[in-house]
Design a protein around this motif. Structure first.
Motif, mmCIF file in Angstrom:
data_model
loop_
_atom_site.group_PDB
_atom_site.id
_atom_site.type_symbol
_atom_site.label_atom_id
_atom_site.label_comp_id
_atom_site.label_asym_id
_atom_site.label_seq_id
_atom_site.Cartn_x
_atom_site.Cartn_y
_atom_site.Cartn_z
ATOM 1 N N ILE A 1 5.541 9.906 15.857
ATOM 2 C CA ILE A 1 6.147 10.774 16.879
ATOM 3 C C ILE A 1 6.446 12.122 16.233
ATOM 4 C CG2 ILE A 1 8.150 11.127 18.379
ATOM 5 C CD1 ILE A 1 8.462 8.122 18.584
ATOM 6 N N TYR B 1 11.408 1.958 17.617
ATOM 7 C CA TYR B 1 10.273 2.509 16.862
ATOM 8 C C TYR B 1 10.440 2.116 15.392
ATOM 9 C CZ TYR B 1 7.270 6.117 14.758
ATOM 10 O OH TYR B 1 6.309 6.769 14.028
ATOM 11 N N SER C 1 1.060 5.111 0.463
ATOM 12 C CA SER C 1 0.345 6.298 0.926
ATOM 13 C C SER C 1 1.262 7.498 0.677
ATOM 14 C CB SER C 1 0.012 6.074 2.409
ATOM 15 O OG SER C 1 -0.702 7.113 2.929
ATOM 16 N N GLY C 2 2.118 7.836 1.652
ATOM 17 C CA GLY C 2 3.082 8.920 1.429
ATOM 18 C C GLY C 2 4.361 8.444 0.752
ATOM 19 N N GLY C 3 4.575 7.136 0.714
ATOM 20 C CA GLY C 3 5.758 6.593 0.033
ATOM 21 C C GLY C 3 7.079 6.922 0.721
ATOM 22 N N GLY D 1 3.165 10.399 4.739
ATOM 23 C CA GLY D 1 1.773 9.972 4.620
ATOM 24 C C GLY D 1 1.111 9.798 5.981
ATOM 25 N N VAL E 1 0.874 -1.180 0.000
ATOM 26 C CA VAL E 1 0.000 0.000 0.000
ATOM 27 C C VAL E 1 0.907 1.225 0.000
ATOM 28 C CG1 VAL E 1 -1.835 1.227 1.219
ATOM 29 C CG2 VAL E 1 -1.668 -1.269 1.398
ATOM 30 N N ASP F 1 7.051 15.361 11.803
ATOM 31 C CA ASP F 1 7.751 16.633 11.624
ATOM 32 C C ASP F 1 7.728 17.102 10.174
ATOM 33 O OD1 ASP F 1 8.407 16.149 14.198
ATOM 34 O OD2 ASP F 1 10.531 15.773 13.842
ATOM 35 N N VAL G 1 -6.265 0.932 5.127
ATOM 36 C CA VAL G 1 -7.098 1.956 5.773
ATOM 37 C C VAL G 1 -7.404 3.020 4.720
ATOM 38 C CG1 VAL G 1 -7.281 3.694 7.583
ATOM 39 C CG2 VAL G 1 -6.122 1.521 8.050
ATOM 40 N N PHE H 1 10.959 4.492 12.178
ATOM 41 C CA PHE H 1 12.220 5.211 12.002
ATOM 42 C C PHE H 1 13.345 4.275 11.603
ATOM 43 C CE2 PHE H 1 12.729 9.723 13.854
ATOM 44 C CZ PHE H 1 11.618 10.153 13.164
ATOM 45 N N SER I 1 8.426 5.115 3.286
ATOM 46 C CA SER I 1 9.111 3.952 3.846
ATOM 47 C C SER I 1 9.931 3.275 2.756
ATOM 48 C CB SER I 1 8.082 2.950 4.387
ATOM 49 O OG SER I 1 7.468 2.252 3.322
ATOM 50 N N ARG J 1 4.094 -6.226 3.196
ATOM 51 C CA ARG J 1 5.128 -5.212 2.945
ATOM 52 C C ARG J 1 5.094 -4.179 4.068
ATOM 53 N NH1 ARG J 1 6.463 -5.700 -2.691
ATOM 54 N NH2 ARG J 1 6.510 -7.964 -2.945
HETATM 55 C C1 LIG Z 1 11.806 12.502 5.487
HETATM 56 C C2 LIG Z 1 11.089 11.652 6.518
HETATM 57 C C3 LIG Z 1 10.617 12.241 7.691
HETATM 58 C C4 LIG Z 1 9.960 11.484 8.645
HETATM 59 N N1 LIG Z 1 9.515 12.087 9.798
HETATM 60 C C5 LIG Z 1 8.867 11.359 10.727
HETATM 61 C C6 LIG Z 1 8.408 11.955 11.943
HETATM 62 O O1 LIG Z 1 8.596 13.134 12.201
HETATM 63 N N2 LIG Z 1 7.758 11.167 12.838
HETATM 64 C C7 LIG Z 1 7.533 9.850 12.597
HETATM 65 O O2 LIG Z 1 6.924 9.194 13.449
HETATM 66 N N3 LIG Z 1 7.966 9.251 11.484
HETATM 67 C C8 LIG Z 1 8.640 9.975 10.555
HETATM 68 N N4 LIG Z 1 9.107 9.357 9.431
HETATM 69 C C9 LIG Z 1 8.920 7.920 9.272
HETATM 70 C C10 LIG Z 1 7.544 7.636 8.688
HETATM 71 O O3 LIG Z 1 6.578 7.671 9.710
HETATM 72 C C11 LIG Z 1 7.530 6.240 8.039
HETATM 73 O O4 LIG Z 1 8.459 6.191 6.987
HETATM 74 C C12 LIG Z 1 6.121 5.898 7.510
HETATM 75 O O5 LIG Z 1 6.085 4.527 7.224
HETATM 76 C C13 LIG Z 1 5.808 6.706 6.285
HETATM 77 O O6 LIG Z 1 4.480 6.554 5.927
HETATM 78 P P1 LIG Z 1 4.067 6.798 4.397
HETATM 79 O O7 LIG Z 1 2.612 6.610 4.314
HETATM 80 O O8 LIG Z 1 4.684 8.090 3.949
HETATM 81 O O9 LIG Z 1 4.887 5.649 3.668
HETATM 82 P P2 LIG Z 1 4.445 4.419 2.735
HETATM 83 O O10 LIG Z 1 5.763 3.894 2.249
HETATM 84 O O11 LIG Z 1 3.441 4.805 1.748
HETATM 85 O O12 LIG Z 1 3.799 3.397 3.755
HETATM 86 C C14 LIG Z 1 4.539 2.892 4.857
HETATM 87 C C15 LIG Z 1 3.954 1.574 5.348
HETATM 88 O O13 LIG Z 1 2.623 1.759 5.781
HETATM 89 C C16 LIG Z 1 1.705 1.013 4.972
HETATM 90 N N5 LIG Z 1 0.575 1.896 4.701
HETATM 91 C C17 LIG Z 1 0.629 3.199 4.345
HETATM 92 N N6 LIG Z 1 -0.604 3.708 4.257
HETATM 93 C C18 LIG Z 1 -1.454 2.704 4.541
HETATM 94 C C19 LIG Z 1 -2.871 2.620 4.624
HETATM 95 N N7 LIG Z 1 -3.635 3.687 4.392
HETATM 96 N N8 LIG Z 1 -3.412 1.419 4.941
HETATM 97 C C20 LIG Z 1 -2.630 0.352 5.186
HETATM 98 N N9 LIG Z 1 -1.283 0.377 5.127
HETATM 99 C C21 LIG Z 1 -0.708 1.543 4.822
HETATM 100 C C22 LIG Z 1 2.500 0.634 3.732
HETATM 101 O O14 LIG Z 1 2.044 -0.562 3.147
HETATM 102 C C23 LIG Z 1 3.894 0.484 4.294
HETATM 103 O O15 LIG Z 1 4.032 -0.751 4.962
HETATM 104 C C24 LIG Z 1 9.777 10.101 8.440
HETATM 105 C C25 LIG Z 1 10.271 9.500 7.285
HETATM 106 C C26 LIG Z 1 10.924 10.264 6.326
HETATM 107 C C27 LIG Z 1 11.458 9.579 5.094
#
Ligand SMILES: Cc1cc2nc3c(=O)[nH]c(=O)nc-3n(C[C@H](O)[C@H](O)[C@H](O)COP(=O)(O)OP(=O)(O)OC[C@H]3O[C@@H](n4cnc5c(N)ncnc54)[C@H](O)[C@@H]3O)c2cc1C
Length: 441
Positions: free
Chosen positions: A136, A395, A65-67, A126, A63, A121, A187, A398, A69, A434
């Protein structure tokens, strides 16, 4: 179902290798993926169709979302890009957010309504991945993790059904969604209880010289600081474009009283080398940072280190963290205050580990080619292991590791057993893998 039938059945787009938009579709914030197929979902029904297709074809689901990870880099499988599901609707303090929304856009909408949600932050992260893993952010002491403000969710299950998840309707699933990651389905809508928020003070303190006495003073200040205040210590080399070089403390305070922040932090200014760099009253979206997207010309170097949740920031931990930075010239150290609302949540209320932690620490040495040899890498790792050994948990959000061992490290055995039972009920074939994966059991 053939791909042509799938394409005809959904309102969004099905993208195959070789299609004209394949290259752009497989690129995400943190990298370039190599899935077998990408579906850009335009609706909840599209997500259902995509999940059913993946189940029938035995394709793992990613999935997106914000991409942010690293999971998008795992080859093969079906990527369901839900970033178009980004509606935000506000009714009083209840806020419903599409599962593919990004925090920056959400913060703008919340700000128009005089509201805030403790998130992360960074603007481009996403709501999906951050919330499901915990979250966090700048306001963690005031309002807890992002997941702590969740009151409900709409979920597309592995069976392709759409269900509403609340504490009353699905207590175990609701518990699992607040820290158990994307293991239980897609979700498609998050429901949060938001908080009134007009203005935020962001005050930055610079540290010239030894950070140890400053961190000891900061620890003592934060032991009794008002919940409005969350602080972050960062020490980064000049190479990091995201942050000012050197050691700084950023204080984020809910409210508009800059002098109140200065009064709380006053003991820091008695330590030699500490000075105020800047301060201002801002709105919620202003405090969210911009993070540059993945650039194939300049891929991020490897990272030797990790993160840990510390029950106590004792002098030994401070010495090791500051020492890590000193001994690895190309490295970063971060400390974020916890406690407050984060610690007010009972340990068993969510799967998130170490609610008794008072600080979150992260440190890593950049593994830049030509900079570290094998001995240097081993030394950095040993230094980090010494820090992690002081902690009470890690965590998962991170880390850029996709190693299967992470889930085992994240959850204590009893939490893992409970998560595995929820996983068995809702995703017995482990279609959603994943993520920091919980094996159904
Ligand atoms: C530049 C940067 C800054 C960050 N800052 C913070 C911070 O301040 N605090 C913090 O806690 N974390 C932070 N993070 C870490 C961040 O929380 C994780 O990388 C998180 O997984 C990103 O979510 P995403 O939706 O952007 O990523 P994605 O790669 O889209 O998704 C991450 C994971 O969640 C799953 N997922 C996403 N959306 C859904 C959905 N709607 N339903 C089911 N599964 C889903 C995906 O399958 C994957 O396993 C940061 C990361 C980066 C790269």
């Amino acid at each position: 179902m053939t791909i042509d039938e799938l394409t005809a059945a959904i309102g969004g787009t099905v993208i195959r290798p070789g299609d004209s938009d394949w290259e752009s579709a497989r690129r995400f914030h943190s990298g370039i993926g190599e899935p077998s197929l990408i579906i850009r979902a335009a609706s909840v029904d599209d997500v259902r169709g995509a999940v059913r297709y993946a189940a029938a074809e035995r394709l793992d689901i990613m999935v997106r979302s914000g991409g942010h990870s690293a999971w998008g880099t795992v080859p093969g499988g079906l990527t369901i890009d839900i970033s178009a599901l980004d509606d935000v609707s506000v009714s009083g303090t209840r806020v419903s957010i599409g599962g593919g929304a990004h925090w920056g856009a959400v913060a703008h909408t919340l700000s128009e309504h005089g509201l805030g949600i403790s998130s992360g932050d960074t603007a481009s992260v996403g709501v999906g991945g951050l919330t499901l893993g915990g979250g966090i952010g700048w306001m963690v002491r005031a309002w807890g993790l992002a997941a702590d403000q969740l009151v409900g969710a709409q979920l597309v299950t592995a069976a392709g059904d759409v269900i509403e998840v609340t504490a009353e309707a699905q207590p175990d699933l609701f518990w699992a969604l607040r820290g158990g990651g994307g293991n239980f389905g897609v979700v498609t809508r998050f429901d949060f209880e938001a908080h009134p928020l007009e203005r935020i003070v962001a005050l930055t303190v610079g540290i010239d010289g030894d950070a140890r006495p400053v961190l000891r003073a900061l620890r003592d200040v934060m032991a009794s600081a008002p919940l409005e205040l969350t602080v972050t210590y960062m020490d980064v080399p000049a190479m990091d474009p995201n942050a000012p070089a050197g050691a700084t403390i950023t204080a984020v305070w809910i409210g508009d009283d800059e002098d109140a922040v200065r009064r709380v932090l006053a003991p820091l200014f008695d330590v030699p080398g500490v000075s105020e760099r800047e301060s201002g009253v801002q709105s919620y979206p202003d405090v969210l940072l911009d993070a540059p997207a993945f650039d194939p010309e300049q891929p991020m170097p490897g990272f030797i280190g990790g993160n840990t949740l510390l029950r106590e920031l004792d002098d030994d931990a401070i010495g090791r963290l500051v020492g890590f930075r000193e001994q690895n010239p190309a490295s970063v150290v971060l400390l974020r205050s916890l406690g407050g609302a984060y610690g007010d949540v009972a340990q068993d209320d969510t799967p998130f580990p170490a609610r008794d932690a008072t600080w979150f620490a992260m440190a890593g040495a950049f593994d830049i080619p030509g900079m570290l040899d094998d001995d240097g890498r081993a030394a950095a790792l040993a230094r980090w292991d010494g820090i992690e050994a002081l902690g009470a948990g890690v965590y998962g959000n991170f880390t850029v590791s996709t190693d299967a061992s992470w889930a085992q490290r994240m959850y204590p055995p009893a939490t893992m057993s409970r998560l595995a039972a929820v996983k068995r009920e809702w995703d017995p074939d482990n279609l959603f893998r994943r993520n920091h994966n919980i094996a159904p059991a």
